[in-house]
Enzyme design. Structure first.
Site: not given
Length: 283
Positions: A101-103, A127
């Site tokens: 998720v994301s980073w 992401t």
């Protein structure tokens, strides 16, 4: 009834990693979660609870976050991927499915690339491919550059609509609930995470990721504009794109809607995972 979590602290050469496992059944490949920047593992519990209760799920705090120790020197993404593989060894897992998720999506890409035999399927949520990404608005990125929202809960309540978009624009109680689950690891750990991705990009090796990949994108994501997710789906050979009507944290705010999409993707091939598959004998 949901399964209770099993919490363990893993010591890897002086680096302690806090882990949480929700036990499941052996006919489903376990799911490993790479969380977003500064996010402790408790923040993904609503998502885990929405998944099939038979699915075993592994969550952990990366170095410098939540209950994991902060290293003296920062890791880069390849180092964090290696540390994750060692953590899986310690916890006695061979092959897993992975969601980032994301980073954590960047770290998931790195893990899938560096340890293809350990990653059966890949899910990338909100992401991008790193340094070549189309960035969000400067004000939003500036707010994200500071760990203040994890250190000072009242701050995240004020800025959540701007940085997360989607449901956070409409429901102020979401930010309050989110802030209540935050367990800060301190400012240094957050800056170490920022450093891990400084100058990093996967764009030149995305075509080498052979795992079946599900790309999930929010259509109102101030941090990761939708074009970045389209790029991932285009560059990864076995990828499919699914767009969610929400913002950056749709995995939490739309957990009940997103979890079935992920489960369907993971269960398309229900063979039990093995770490080193042997070729079929020739007839």
């Amino acid at each position: 009834m949901p399964q209770p979590y099993i919490f363990r602290t893993v010591d890897l050469d002086g680096q302690t990693i806090r882990t949480a496992v929700r036990p499941g059944k052996p006919h489903l490949t376990p799911l490993l979660i790479f969380n977003g920047i500064g996010a402790n593992l408790e923040l993904v519990f609503p998502f885990i609870q929405a998944l099939d209760p038979d699915l075993e799920v592994i969550a952990f705090d990366v170095p410098g976050v939540g209950g994991s120790s902060t290293p003296r020197h920062p890791y880069r993404f390849p180092g964090l991927a290696k540390l994750t593989a060692r953590m899986l060894d310690y916890l006695d897992y061979g092959q897993v499915n992975v969601i980032g998720v994301s980073w954590g999506g960047a770290l998931a890409q790195q893990f899938a690339h560096d340890y293809p035999e350990r990653c059966k399927k890949l899910v990338l949520a909100a992401t991008a491919a790193g340094a070549v990404m189309v960035p969000g608005k400067p004000k939003v990125l500036w707010l994200m550059a500071s760990p203040r929202r994890y250190v000072q809960p009242s701050h995240v309540i004020r800025i959540a609509p701007q940085i997360y978009g989607g449901a956070f624009r409409r429901d102020p109680d979401l930010a309050l609930s989110h802030a209540a689950k935050v367990r800060s690891g301190g400012k240094l750990g957050y800056y170490w995470q920022l450093f891990a991705g400084l100058g990093w990009t996967s764009i030149h090796w995305l075509h080498k990721i052979q795992q079946p990949t599900l790309v999930l994108a929010g259509d109102d994501d101030p941090l990761i504009p939708l074009i970045n997710m389209r790029l991932l789906a285009w560059r990864i050979p076995n990828a499919q794109l699914h767009i969610i009507d929400d913002g950056h944290l749709f995995l939490i705010t739309r957990a009940e809607a997103v979890a079935p999409i992920i489960m369907k993707f993971l269960q398309q091939e229900r063979q039990r995972a093995v770490m080193h598959p042997r070729p079929a004998p020739s007839s």
